[in-house]
Design a protein around this motif. Structure first.
Motif, PDB file in Angstrom:
ATOM      1  N   ILE A  69     -15.727  -4.606   4.332  1.00  0.00           N
ATOM      2  CA  ILE A  69     -16.209  -5.407   5.462  1.00  0.00           C
ATOM      3  C   ILE A  69     -15.166  -6.448   5.845  1.00  0.00           C
ATOM      4  N   VAL A  70     -14.569  -7.100   4.848  1.00  0.00           N
ATOM      5  CA  VAL A  70     -13.529  -8.106   5.110  1.00  0.00           C
ATOM      6  C   VAL A  70     -12.330  -7.466   5.792  1.00  0.00           C
ATOM      7  N   ARG A  71     -11.869  -6.347   5.257  1.00  0.00           N
ATOM      8  CA  ARG A  71     -10.678  -5.680   5.802  1.00  0.00           C
ATOM      9  C   ARG A  71     -10.929  -5.223   7.242  1.00  0.00           C
ATOM     10  N   ASP A  72     -12.101  -4.658   7.497  1.00  0.00           N
ATOM     11  CA  ASP A  72     -12.421  -4.202   8.852  1.00  0.00           C
ATOM     12  C   ASP A  72     -12.490  -5.377   9.833  1.00  0.00           C
ATOM     13  N   THR A  73     -13.046  -6.490   9.376  1.00  0.00           N
ATOM     14  CA  THR A  73     -13.140  -7.672  10.233  1.00  0.00           C
ATOM     15  C   THR A  73     -11.756  -8.231  10.527  1.00  0.00           C
ATOM     16  N   PHE A  74     -10.897  -8.275   9.521  1.00  0.00           N
ATOM     17  CA  PHE A  74      -9.516  -8.726   9.733  1.00  0.00           C
ATOM     18  C   PHE A  74      -8.835  -7.856  10.791  1.00  0.00           C
ATOM     19  N   GLN A  75      -9.036  -6.544  10.678  1.00  0.00           N
ATOM     20  CA  GLN A  75      -8.398  -5.629  11.621  1.00  0.00           C
ATOM     21  C   GLN A  75      -8.906  -5.869  13.038  1.00  0.00           C
ATOM     22  N   GLN A  76     -10.216  -6.058  13.187  1.00  0.00           N
ATOM     23  CA  GLN A  76     -10.804  -6.289  14.506  1.00  0.00           C
ATOM     24  C   GLN A  76     -10.277  -7.573  15.136  1.00  0.00           C
ATOM     25  N   LEU A  77     -10.030  -8.586  14.300  1.00  0.00           N
ATOM     26  CA  LEU A  77      -9.600  -9.894  14.799  1.00  0.00           C
ATOM     27  C   LEU A  77      -8.079 -10.039  14.843  1.00  0.00           C
ATOM     28  N   GLY A  78      -7.363  -9.041  14.372  1.00  0.00           N
ATOM     29  CA  GLY A  78      -5.906  -9.118  14.367  1.00  0.00           C
ATOM     30  C   GLY A  78      -5.360 -10.051  13.308  1.00  0.00           C
ATOM     31  N   ILE A  79      -6.076 -10.177  12.188  1.00  0.00           N
ATOM     32  CA  ILE A  79      -5.629 -11.039  11.084  1.00  0.00           C
ATOM     33  C   ILE A  79      -4.885 -10.177  10.063  1.00  0.00           C
ATOM     34  N   PRO A  80      -3.608 -10.421   9.821  1.00  0.00           N
ATOM     35  CA  PRO A  80      -2.880  -9.621   8.834  1.00  0.00           C
ATOM     36  C   PRO A  80      -3.429  -9.855   7.425  1.00  0.00           C
ATOM     37  N   VAL A  81      -3.457  -8.788   6.626  1.00  0.00           N
ATOM     38  CA  VAL A  81      -3.810  -8.908   5.212  1.00  0.00           C
ATOM     39  C   VAL A  81      -2.522  -9.238   4.453  1.00  0.00           C
ATOM     40  N   LEU A  82      -2.422 -10.461   3.978  1.00  0.00           N
ATOM     41  CA  LEU A  82      -1.187 -10.909   3.325  1.00  0.00           C
ATOM     42  C   LEU A  82      -1.150 -10.582   1.840  1.00  0.00           C
ATOM     43  N   VAL A  83      -2.315 -10.381   1.232  1.00  0.00           N
ATOM     44  CA  VAL A  83      -2.330 -10.045  -0.188  1.00  0.00           C
ATOM     45  C   VAL A  83      -3.516  -9.132  -0.484  1.00  0.00           C
ATOM     46  N   ARG A  84      -3.219  -8.044  -1.193  1.00  0.00           N
ATOM     47  CA  ARG A  84      -4.248  -7.099  -1.639  1.00  0.00           C
ATOM     48  C   ARG A  84      -4.273  -7.082  -3.158  1.00  0.00           C
ATOM     49  N   ASP A  85      -5.470  -6.994  -3.714  1.00  0.00           N
ATOM     50  CA  ASP A  85      -5.620  -6.890  -5.166  1.00  0.00           C
ATOM     51  C   ASP A  85      -6.860  -6.046  -5.429  1.00  0.00           C
ATOM     52  N   GLU A  86      -6.640  -4.836  -5.940  1.00  0.00           N
ATOM     53  CA  GLU A  86      -7.740  -3.893  -6.103  1.00  0.00           C
ATOM     54  C   GLU A  86      -8.447  -4.025  -7.441  1.00  0.00           C
ATOM     55  N   SER A  87      -8.229  -5.139  -8.133  1.00  0.00           N
ATOM     56  CA  SER A  87      -8.872  -5.335  -9.437  1.00  0.00           C
ATOM     57  C   SER A  87     -10.344  -5.711  -9.315  1.00  0.00           C
ATOM     58  N   ALA A  88     -10.781  -6.098  -8.108  1.00  0.00           N
ATOM     59  CA  ALA A  88     -12.176  -6.515  -7.932  1.00  0.00           C
ATOM     60  C   ALA A  88     -12.539  -6.471  -6.455  1.00  0.00           C
ATOM     61  N   ASP A  89     -13.824  -6.476  -6.189  1.00  0.00           N
ATOM     62  CA  ASP A  89     -14.325  -6.555  -4.823  1.00  0.00           C
ATOM     63  C   ASP A  89     -14.212  -7.996  -4.332  1.00  0.00           C
ATOM     64  N   ASN A  90     -14.319  -8.207  -3.025  1.00  0.00           N
ATOM     65  CA  ASN A  90     -14.427  -9.567  -2.508  1.00  0.00           C
ATOM     66  C   ASN A  90     -15.803 -10.136  -2.839  1.00  0.00           C
ATOM     67  N   GLY A  91     -15.874 -11.452  -2.945  1.00  0.00           N
ATOM     68  CA  GLY A  91     -17.139 -12.099  -3.233  1.00  0.00           C
ATOM     69  C   GLY A  91     -18.085 -12.072  -2.042  1.00  0.00           C
ATOM     70  N   TRP A  92     -19.342 -12.382  -2.298  1.00  0.00           N
ATOM     71  CA  TRP A  92     -20.326 -12.447  -1.228  1.00  0.00           C
ATOM     72  C   TRP A  92     -21.367 -13.490  -1.585  1.00  0.00           C
ATOM     73  N   ASP A  93     -22.170 -13.852  -0.628  1.00  0.00           N
ATOM     74  CA  ASP A  93     -23.204 -14.850  -0.887  1.00  0.00           C
ATOM     75  C   ASP A  93     -24.401 -14.625   0.018  1.00  0.00           C
ATOM     76  N   VAL A  94     -25.535 -15.143  -0.431  1.00  0.00           N
ATOM     77  CA  VAL A  94     -26.718 -15.256   0.423  1.00  0.00           C
ATOM     78  C   VAL A  94     -26.738 -16.691   0.929  1.00  0.00           C
ATOM     79  N   SER A  95     -26.709 -16.849   2.250  1.00  0.00           N
ATOM     80  CA  SER A  95     -26.719 -18.173   2.873  1.00  0.00           C
ATOM     81  C   SER A  95     -28.125 -18.441   3.389  1.00  0.00           C
ATOM     82  N   PHE A  96     -28.852 -19.309   2.694  1.00  0.00           N
ATOM     83  CA  PHE A  96     -30.207 -19.660   3.104  1.00  0.00           C
ATOM     84  C   PHE A  96     -30.132 -20.787   4.130  1.00  0.00           C
TER      85      PHE A  96
END
Length: 292
Positions: A69-96
């Motif tokens: 989801i992060v990578r796709d959003t970066f691509q849609q917004l034209g934000i370059p991915v400056l660092v990749r690390d496949e050791s873990a997923d990106n974090g997430w949260d529930v925002s109440f």
């Protein structure tokens, strides 16, 4: 125009509206609003972009469903991915988000807590004039050491330290490395008061921090506006009236607006006023990041 680097995280926010936060053992109905990319650094970069300042986002992208989801959003917004690390997923949260617009987070950490010294080989810090850094990234002492050590190699960088709600969890040794000469400090009134004693007012704390750092200290006061201290003098900048929908991203957007004006060479009062205006815009929308 000065160059800005935004260091931090890109999370996936699952935003849920609730009448009030549940008590222990209570069942509260929620209204799902959106699933979107957020995180302090992402929101700051979007505010800078909205304000017309190009800023690089130095946030790791991992491997997994949230990273996708992060990578796709970066691509849609034209934000370059400056660092990749496949050791873990990106974090997430529930925002109440409660009925009054106030928010609370339940966060699940990911790759953004695994800062590596090698990541900084992907960029040249010497190319930047301003850096944004959040307290969220400094809660883990090892990650804090990696980031602060890299920044220390460029003593001419102007670093804006955004205290974040996690300021009370930072180790004393980490605080010593960020509350130092040359560091700009930004936080809301609750966060700033955590840097003082119970008998000190936020104005007294801001003045004391300014005396230590010799740099700008900004305290946000919600609808009242912002108080800032520069050269030992305190100033109040009134807020912008708005209908509050959701306070997610308010502080992040304020930091982005402030950095945008400073990077453009404008004076401090104008920078704080612009920050107030952008923060008022973001709390009037559902998402935590300003949209172009």
């Amino acid at each position: 125009m000065a160059r800005v680097l935004v260091i931090g995280a890109a999370y996936v926010d699952v935003v849920v509206n609730v009448q009030h936060l549940p008590q222990s053992g209570e069942d509260v109905a929620g209204d799902w609003r959106s699933t979107q990319v957020g995180g302090s650094a992402f929101n700051v970069q979007r505010a800078l972009t909205y304000a017309g300042v190009t800023a690089d986002l130095f946030a790791p992208v991992g491997l997994g469903e949230h990273a996708t989801i992060v990578r796709d959003t970066f691509q849609q917004l034209g934000i370059p991915v400056l660092v990749r690390d496949e050791s873990a997923d990106n974090g997430w949260d529930v925002s109440f988000v409660e009925a009054n617009g106030e928010r609370a987070f339940l966060s699940i950490m990911g790759v953004e807590r695994r800062w590596q010294a090698e990541w900084f080989e992907h960029i040249s810090l010497a190319d930047y004039d301003y850096v944004y850094l959040s307290g969220y990234e400094l809660e883990d002492a090892r990650a804090a050491d990696v980031i602060l050590t890299a920044l220390s190699r460029q003593p001419n960088l102007r670093v804006l330290f955004d205290t974040s709600p996690r300021i009370g969890s930072l180790a004393p040794a980490v605080l010593q490395r960020v509350i130092r000469p040359g560091m700009l400090i930004h936080g809301n009134v609750v966060e700033i008061q955590r840097l003082g004693t119970p008998t000190e007012t936020y104005r007294e704390i801001a003045l004391r921090l300014n005396a230590i750092t010799g740099e700008l200290v900004v305290v946000t006061l919600d609808a009242q506006g912002s108080y800032y201290v520069e050269y030992g003098q305190g100033h109040m900048v009134p807020g912008t009236a708005t209908q509050v929908v959701n306070t997610i991203g308010a502080g992040d957007t304020h930091c982005g607006g402030l950095l945008a004006e400073l990077a453009a060479g404008h004076g401090t009062e104008q920078a704080v006023q612009r920050a107030n205006t952008l923060a008022a815009l973001v709390v009037g929308q559902q998402g935590g990041a300003l949209e172009e």
